[in-house]
Scaffold this active site. Structure first.
Site, PDB file in Angstrom:
ATOM      1  N   GLU A  21      33.776  -3.490  -0.841  1.00 22.52           N
ATOM      2  CA  GLU A  21      33.990  -3.652   0.602  1.00 22.52           C
ATOM      3  C   GLU A  21      34.367  -2.313   1.231  1.00 22.52           C
ATOM      4  OE1 GLU A  21      35.805  -7.825   1.660  1.00 22.52           O
ATOM      5  OE2 GLU A  21      36.947  -6.916   0.003  1.00 22.52           O
ATOM      6  N   LYS A  99      35.422 -12.312   9.670  1.00 20.17           N
ATOM      7  CA  LYS A  99      34.755 -11.537   8.619  1.00 20.17           C
ATOM      8  C   LYS A  99      33.617 -12.399   8.095  1.00 20.17           C
ATOM      9  CE  LYS A  99      36.268  -9.074   4.453  1.00 20.17           C
ATOM     10  NZ  LYS A  99      37.453  -8.803   3.612  1.00 20.17           N
TER      11      LYS A  99
END
Length: 123
Positions: A21, A99
């Protein structure tokens, strides 16, 4: 109470617990409610009496596209604090950080957190 709403702001950031990420990044969608008394700007039609939502967009952008954080909770809190630091007329704020692509298996649209803060939370 009166609100200025910024809905569906999209930014690219590198927040998350996992190294991929932080390396690859991902899209984040942010909704913000700026809670403030808007009676005076409603009468005067003067920007000085309100909160400039273009400037608020830039505050959110700088946080989400800035330094990577492990948790979206921290990103939301940084947005809230930065808004209070930037706008003296802001009384309270609600921030939602969505997200859409967290690295967890399963079928879902997104994960999101939402926080509500008042100016006194940062004094």
């Amino acid at each position: 109470m009166d609100k200025i709403l910024l809905n569906g702001m999209m930014f690219y950031g590198y927040h998350g617990l996992y190294p991929e990420e932080n390396k690859l990044g991902q899209r984040f969608t942010v909704d913000v409610e700026l809670i403030s008394d808007l009676k005076k700007p409603g009468k005067t039609d003067n920007m000085e009496d309100s909160i400039h939502y273009g400037a608020a967009y830039e505050v959110a952008r700088k946080v989400v596209e800035g330094e990577a954080q492990n948790l979206v909770e921290k990103v939301a809190d940084y947005i809230a604090k930065a808004m209070f630091d930037s706008f003296s007329k802001l009384e309270a704020i609600r921030v939602k950080v969505d997200k859409p692509g967290p690295p967890i298996p399963g079928y879902y649209q997104s994960v999101a957190i939402e926080i509500y803060r008042e100016r006194s939370d940062y004094e």
